[in-house]
Design a protein around this motif. Structure first.
Motif, mmCIF file in Angstrom:
data_model
loop_
_atom_site.group_PDB
_atom_site.id
_atom_site.type_symbol
_atom_site.label_atom_id
_atom_site.label_comp_id
_atom_site.label_asym_id
_atom_site.label_seq_id
_atom_site.Cartn_x
_atom_site.Cartn_y
_atom_site.Cartn_z
ATOM 1 N N GLN A 194 0.834 -1.204 0.000
ATOM 2 C CA GLN A 194 0.000 0.000 0.000
ATOM 3 C C GLN A 194 0.870 1.257 0.000
ATOM 4 O OE1 GLN A 194 -2.962 -0.233 3.094
ATOM 5 N NE2 GLN A 194 -4.076 1.524 2.282
ATOM 6 N N THR A 195 1.971 1.205 0.741
ATOM 7 C CA THR A 195 2.896 2.347 0.745
ATOM 8 C C THR A 195 3.479 2.565 -0.650
ATOM 9 O OG1 THR A 195 3.413 2.095 3.080
ATOM 10 C CG2 THR A 195 5.074 3.209 1.727
ATOM 11 N N GLU A 196 3.818 1.473 -1.333
ATOM 12 C CA GLU A 196 4.355 1.597 -2.698
ATOM 13 C C GLU A 196 3.301 2.214 -3.621
ATOM 14 O OE1 GLU A 196 7.482 -2.167 -2.497
ATOM 15 O OE2 GLU A 196 5.630 -2.369 -3.664
ATOM 16 N N ALA A 205 10.704 3.020 8.469
ATOM 17 C CA ALA A 205 9.395 3.670 8.379
ATOM 18 C C ALA A 205 8.732 3.406 7.026
ATOM 19 C CB ALA A 205 9.531 5.169 8.622
ATOM 20 N N GLY A 206 9.556 3.152 6.005
ATOM 21 C CA GLY A 206 8.987 2.865 4.682
ATOM 22 C C GLY A 206 9.368 3.886 3.612
ATOM 23 N N LYS A 207 10.419 4.669 3.879
ATOM 24 C CA LYS A 207 10.829 5.708 2.924
ATOM 25 C C LYS A 207 11.259 5.082 1.592
ATOM 26 C CE LYS A 207 13.934 7.192 5.886
ATOM 27 N NZ LYS A 207 13.618 6.259 6.999
ATOM 28 N N THR A 208 12.112 4.059 1.679
ATOM 29 C CA THR A 208 12.576 3.432 0.436
ATOM 30 C C THR A 208 11.418 2.745 -0.286
ATOM 31 O OG1 THR A 208 14.796 3.139 1.346
ATOM 32 C CG2 THR A 208 14.219 1.770 -0.541
ATOM 33 N N ALA A 209 10.494 2.173 0.469
ATOM 34 C CA ALA A 209 9.313 1.548 -0.147
ATOM 35 C C ALA A 209 8.502 2.586 -0.918
ATOM 36 C CB ALA A 209 8.451 0.891 0.932
ATOM 37 N N GLU A 268 15.970 10.724 1.395
ATOM 38 C CA GLU A 268 15.698 10.074 2.683
ATOM 39 C C GLU A 268 16.602 10.681 3.756
ATOM 40 O OE1 GLU A 268 15.281 5.786 2.793
ATOM 41 O OE2 GLU A 268 15.119 5.713 0.612
ATOM 42 N N TRP A 269 16.107 10.741 4.961
ATOM 43 C CA TRP A 269 16.833 11.291 6.124
ATOM 44 C C TRP A 269 17.109 12.776 5.978
ATOM 45 C CZ3 TRP A 269 16.751 9.119 10.658
ATOM 46 C CH2 TRP A 269 16.501 7.734 10.711
ATOM 47 N N SER A 270 16.102 13.491 5.473
ATOM 48 C CA SER A 270 16.251 14.945 5.333
ATOM 49 C C SER A 270 16.439 15.638 6.675
ATOM 50 C CB SER A 270 15.031 15.525 4.610
ATOM 51 O OG SER A 270 15.044 15.114 3.256
ATOM 52 N N GLU A 301 3.061 -2.498 13.690
ATOM 53 C CA GLU A 301 4.030 -3.308 12.950
ATOM 54 C C GLU A 301 3.927 -3.044 11.449
ATOM 55 O OE1 GLU A 301 3.888 -7.459 13.828
ATOM 56 O OE2 GLU A 301 5.416 -7.913 12.310
ATOM 57 N N ASN A 302 2.709 -3.022 10.942
ATOM 58 C CA ASN A 302 2.517 -2.840 9.499
ATOM 59 C C ASN A 302 1.769 -1.566 9.148
ATOM 60 O OD1 ASN A 302 3.768 -5.329 8.608
ATOM 61 N ND2 ASN A 302 2.046 -6.341 9.609
ATOM 62 N N GLU A 303 1.487 -0.763 10.137
ATOM 63 C CA GLU A 303 0.734 0.465 9.892
ATOM 64 C C GLU A 303 1.656 1.673 9.903
ATOM 65 O OE1 GLU A 303 -3.880 0.580 10.446
ATOM 66 O OE2 GLU A 303 -2.752 1.373 12.144
HETATM 67 N N1 LIG Z 1 2.750 -0.161 5.769
HETATM 68 C C1 LIG Z 1 4.072 -0.353 5.502
HETATM 69 N N2 LIG Z 1 4.689 0.479 4.640
HETATM 70 C C2 LIG Z 1 6.026 0.344 4.381
HETATM 71 N N3 LIG Z 1 6.803 -0.605 4.931
HETATM 72 C C3 LIG Z 1 6.225 -1.473 5.772
HETATM 73 C C4 LIG Z 1 4.837 -1.385 6.090
HETATM 74 N N4 LIG Z 1 4.546 -2.365 6.984
HETATM 75 C C5 LIG Z 1 5.687 -3.037 7.189
HETATM 76 N N5 LIG Z 1 6.707 -2.519 6.470
HETATM 77 C C6 LIG Z 1 8.107 -2.990 6.525
HETATM 78 O O1 LIG Z 1 8.907 -1.919 6.983
HETATM 79 C C7 LIG Z 1 10.141 -1.895 6.287
HETATM 80 C C8 LIG Z 1 10.295 -0.585 5.532
HETATM 81 O O2 LIG Z 1 11.583 -0.567 4.989
HETATM 82 P P1 LIG Z 1 12.174 0.649 4.167
HETATM 83 O O3 LIG Z 1 13.523 0.220 3.732
HETATM 84 O O4 LIG Z 1 11.214 1.088 3.123
HETATM 85 O O5 LIG Z 1 12.275 1.760 5.309
HETATM 86 P P2 LIG Z 1 13.145 3.095 5.303
HETATM 87 O O6 LIG Z 1 12.286 4.143 5.944
HETATM 88 O O7 LIG Z 1 13.663 3.381 3.941
HETATM 89 O O8 LIG Z 1 14.325 2.734 6.294
HETATM 90 P P3 LIG Z 1 15.830 3.305 6.344
HETATM 91 O O9 LIG Z 1 15.799 4.510 7.246
HETATM 92 O O10 LIG Z 1 16.606 2.207 6.927
HETATM 93 O O11 LIG Z 1 16.266 3.678 4.957
HETATM 94 C C9 LIG Z 1 10.148 -3.090 5.349
HETATM 95 O O12 LIG Z 1 10.775 -4.158 6.008
HETATM 96 C C10 LIG Z 1 8.666 -3.360 5.167
HETATM 97 O O13 LIG Z 1 8.390 -4.715 4.887
#
Ligand SMILES: Nc1ncnc2c1ncn2[C@@H]1O[C@H](COP(=O)(O)OP(=O)(O)OP(=O)(O)O)[C@@H](O)[C@H]1O
Ligand SMILES: [Mg+2]
Length: 146
Positions: free
Chosen positions: A12-14, A38-42, A106-108, A129-131
């Motif tokens: 959903q984040t993607e 947090a999901g920034k790369t996603a 990322e990491w602004s 966990e997933n929200e």
């Molecule tokens: N709703 C969600 N949206 C995004 N990621 C999720 C969600 N729920 C669980 N996750 C998990 O959280 C992680 C997000 O990883 P991601 O690399 O995108 O984070 P990031 O913010 O880029 O971290 P970093 O600061 O290390 O770069 C993944 O392991 C993903 O499976």
């Protein structure tokens, strides 16, 4: 303008990232904020899936900058997690970028002094966990002064 999304999965984040990318002109700077995982790369992966469907996105943590060219417009993906001062930022070539293409960083929070005026700000927060809560802020920079 502020938009808030609640995501309950990686996919959903993607998808939110892809929809956001479809709203861009192609010359924006996007400052991303949020903790590890947090999901920034996603989100950026979702953006890239719209901008450059044939490009693959990895986390640029070790390379600092990934470039995705050949899509609708260039996408420059920075991760400044390891950047601690402006000299280090300068030596990555960060300042050579903005202009044409979209920059997403990322990491602004590590480089507040280097975020251009008018940047779109996106914050990702863990709710569970997933929200995740995803907040997108665009300053209109409207000038009402005359
Ligand atoms: N709703 C969600 N949206 C995004 N990621 C999720 C969600 N729920 C669980 N996750 C998990 O959280 C992680 C997000 O990883 P991601 O690399 O995108 O984070 P990031 O913010 O880029 O971290 P970093 O600061 O290390 O770069 C993944 O392991 C993903 O499976
Ligand atoms: Mg990341």
């Amino acid at each position: 303008m502020k938009k808030v999304y609640i995501s309950s999965s990686l996919e959903q984040t993607e998808k939110i990232g892809a929809e956001f990318a479809a709203s861009l002109n192609g010359d924006e700077f996007i400052a991303m904020y949020g903790d590890l995982g947090a999901g920034k790369t996603a989100f950026v992966r979702g953006m890239a899936s719209y901008i450059c469907p044939l490009c693959r996105v990895s986390s640029p943590s070790y390379t600092l900058i990934n470039e995705y060219v050949g899509g609708k417009f260039p996408l420059y993906h920075f991760d400044v997690y390891r950047i601690t001062d402006d000299d280090a930022l300068y030596s990555t070539g960060f300042y050579d970028y903005p202009g044409s293409g979209v920059c997403v960083c990322e990491w602004s929070e590590n480089i507040p002094y280097a975020i251009p005026q008018g940047a779109i700000r996106i914050t990702l927060e863990h709710l569970g966990e997933n929200e995740r809560r995803i907040t997108v802020i665009r300053d209109q920079n409207e000038d009402f002064s005359d």
